[in-house]
Design a protein around this motif. Sequence first.
Motif, short mmCIF file in Angstrom:
data_model
loop_
_atom_site.label_atom_id
_atom_site.label_comp_id
_atom_site.label_asym_id
_atom_site.label_seq_id
_atom_site.Cartn_x
_atom_site.Cartn_y
_atom_site.Cartn_z
N GLY A 201 0.81 -1.21 0.00
CA GLY A 201 0.00 0.00 0.00
C GLY A 201 0.84 1.27 0.00
N LEU A 202 0.17 2.40 -0.10
CA LEU A 202 0.86 3.69 -0.19
C LEU A 202 1.55 4.09 1.10
CD1 LEU A 202 -1.51 5.98 -2.30
CD2 LEU A 202 0.83 5.29 -2.84
N ARG A 203 1.17 3.50 2.22
CA ARG A 203 1.84 3.86 3.47
C ARG A 203 3.34 3.59 3.40
NH1 ARG A 203 -1.14 4.93 7.99
NH2 ARG A 203 -3.40 4.62 7.84
N ALA A 204 3.73 2.60 2.62
CA ALA A 204 5.15 2.25 2.55
C ALA A 204 5.97 3.36 1.90
CB ALA A 204 5.32 0.93 1.81
N PRO A 205 5.68 3.78 0.66
CA PRO A 205 6.48 4.87 0.09
C PRO A 205 6.33 6.17 0.84
CG PRO A 205 4.62 4.37 -1.35
CD PRO A 205 4.69 3.28 -0.33
N LEU A 206 5.16 6.43 1.41
CA LEU A 206 4.97 7.68 2.14
C LEU A 206 5.80 7.68 3.42
CD1 LEU A 206 1.14 8.35 1.67
CD2 LEU A 206 3.07 9.31 0.41
N SER A 207 6.02 6.53 4.04
CA SER A 207 6.87 6.49 5.23
C SER A 207 8.32 6.79 4.84
CB SER A 207 6.77 5.13 5.91
OG SER A 207 7.39 4.11 5.15
N CYS A 208 8.73 6.35 3.66
CA CYS A 208 10.07 6.70 3.17
C CYS A 208 10.19 8.20 2.96
CB CYS A 208 10.37 5.96 1.87
SG CYS A 208 10.33 4.16 1.97
N LEU A 209 9.18 8.79 2.34
CA LEU A 209 9.19 10.23 2.10
C LEU A 209 9.24 11.00 3.41
CD1 LEU A 209 6.61 10.65 -0.80
CD2 LEU A 209 9.09 10.93 -0.93
N ASN A 210 8.55 10.49 4.42
CA ASN A 210 8.56 11.18 5.71
C ASN A 210 9.96 11.20 6.31
OD1 ASN A 210 6.47 12.51 7.25
ND2 ASN A 210 7.00 11.11 8.91
N HIS A 211 10.68 10.12 6.13
CA HIS A 211 12.05 10.04 6.62
C HIS A 211 12.93 11.04 5.89
CE1 HIS A 211 15.91 8.03 7.68
NE2 HIS A 211 15.23 7.71 8.77
N ALA A 212 12.74 11.17 4.57
CA ALA A 212 13.53 12.12 3.79
C ALA A 212 13.15 13.56 4.10
CB ALA A 212 13.36 11.83 2.31
N ARG A 213 11.88 13.81 4.33
CA ARG A 213 11.44 15.18 4.66
C ARG A 213 12.10 15.68 5.94
NH1 ARG A 213 5.34 13.27 3.53
NH2 ARG A 213 5.22 13.76 1.30
N TYR A 214 12.30 14.77 6.86
CA TYR A 214 12.98 15.16 8.10
C TYR A 214 14.35 15.76 7.79
CZ TYR A 214 15.96 14.71 12.16
OH TYR A 214 16.88 14.98 13.15
N GLY A 215 15.09 15.16 6.87
CA GLY A 215 16.39 15.71 6.49
C GLY A 215 16.27 17.08 5.85
N ILE A 216 15.18 17.31 5.12
CA ILE A 216 14.97 18.62 4.49
C ILE A 216 14.76 19.70 5.55
CG2 ILE A 216 13.34 19.94 3.07
CD1 ILE A 216 12.91 17.41 1.42
N VAL A 217 14.10 19.35 6.65
CA VAL A 217 13.89 20.32 7.73
C VAL A 217 15.22 20.94 8.16
CG1 VAL A 217 13.06 20.63 10.09
CG2 VAL A 217 11.79 19.14 8.52
N TRP A 218 16.24 20.11 8.28
CA TRP A 218 17.59 20.58 8.61
C TRP A 218 18.27 21.20 7.40
CZ3 TRP A 218 20.15 20.28 13.36
CH2 TRP A 218 19.54 19.51 14.36
N GLY A 219 18.19 20.52 6.27
CA GLY A 219 18.94 20.96 5.10
C GLY A 219 18.58 22.36 4.65
N ALA A 220 17.29 22.69 4.67
CA ALA A 220 16.87 24.03 4.24
C ALA A 220 17.53 25.10 5.09
CB ALA A 220 15.35 24.14 4.33
N MET A 221 17.73 24.81 6.37
CA MET A 221 18.38 25.78 7.23
C MET A 221 19.87 25.91 6.91
SD MET A 221 16.20 27.28 9.24
CE MET A 221 15.26 27.39 7.70
N GLY A 222 20.46 24.89 6.30
CA GLY A 222 21.84 25.01 5.84
C GLY A 222 21.96 26.00 4.70
N ALA A 223 21.04 25.91 3.74
CA ALA A 223 21.03 26.88 2.64
C ALA A 223 20.78 28.29 3.18
CB ALA A 223 19.96 26.50 1.62
N ALA A 224 19.86 28.40 4.14
CA ALA A 224 19.56 29.71 4.73
C ALA A 224 20.77 30.25 5.48
CB ALA A 224 18.36 29.59 5.67
N ARG A 225 21.46 29.38 6.22
CA ARG A 225 22.63 29.83 6.98
C ARG A 225 23.73 30.35 6.06
NH1 ARG A 225 26.06 25.33 9.64
NH2 ARG A 225 27.13 25.53 7.63
#
Length: 392
Positions: A239-263
């Motif tokens: 089901g779709l929960r599987a790929p969406l759980s992967c995306l959630n894991h990657a989005r967490y990295g974006i939360v930090w990464g975006a602040m790197g570009a901003a810094r």
Amino acid sequence: MSSTPFDPIDPLGLDDLLEPEDLAVRDAVRAWARDRVLPHVAEWYERGELPVIRELAKELGALGALGMPLEGYGCAGASAVQYGLACLELEAADSGIRSLVSVQGSLAMYAIHRFGTEEQKQRWLPSMAAGELIGCFGLTEPDVGSDPAAMRTHARRDGDDWVLSGRKMWITNGSVAGVAVVWARTEDGVAGFVVPTDSPGFSAPEIRHKWSLRASVTSELVMDDVRLPADALLPGARGLRAPLSCLNHARYGIVWGAMGAARASFEAALEYARTREQFGRPIGGFQLTQAKLADMALELHKGLLLAHHLGRRMDAGRLRPEQVSFGKLNNVREAIEICRTARTVLGANGISLEYPVMRHATNLESVLTYEGTVEMHQLVLGKALTGLDAFR
């Protein structure tokens, strides 16, 4: 009150939140990015290519940055906060480099690690962790972005084999990947498949003419009756929960990464304001410039605090998907605004690749929409707040 000197780069003393092991990870990734990426990334961006991606992948593997939070199979088993700090430093160099690491570790490797058999993990993960094998993640399609339930890629049974057909679009690492995790419709619902990219019928033409994420490999995946053995199926992914759980894991990295570009953009603006003179003195001495710098510092360090908080929750096993949406929505949106404000401080120089600001700003336009657009994360939060589903 403390007599500790005020640090313009760390005005809230956020380093106090970090353990020595956290600081060691951050400093190692920062040094690598400074030495291996920053001297060349403007040229790569201008040329629209990442010519040394295979070499960089191996170096990142040696650094322990690929599949960082995963346990075993050559992975570092790092904390969520340490992984976030790595994403911060990588994206401070360029979003394309953080995307390489994110897709490799948080999408392709994570999917195999979480949903694969022991045989699949042993076959693929050690070489991926070492950067010897690059992976990609095929979910988005040419006509299907925010609604993955409408995907057209399908897999049908043919004896013991699977036959996979369809197209995926905007796939990071696609044309250099040795393995692709591809999601497809089956008669039993959405399923994931581990696809060697040298399989007959599989191709990955690179997407050119991008004005964002130019120092990154972006491709289409084309599958024309790709025949796969039964053991290509990820048995734990249903089901779709599987790929969406992967995306959630990657989005967490974006939360930090975006602040790197901003810094990086904030620091460029701060240094420029101290040295650029107009009307007989540095522009940092004017009230309007100081107001811009103060506002940028506020949003940057609020975003870093949010990232730290979410990281601690993930390490404690308490992070919810809605909270990741909170972080992705806020931090990417604020990072873009910081970059735009920094550009105004630099004036005409702000559009030059001699400075990182415009490169980060254009990269973040892609980060804003991939792995969940602004609207999708707003609706995720809206549903969480009201209990009402506004998606359909």
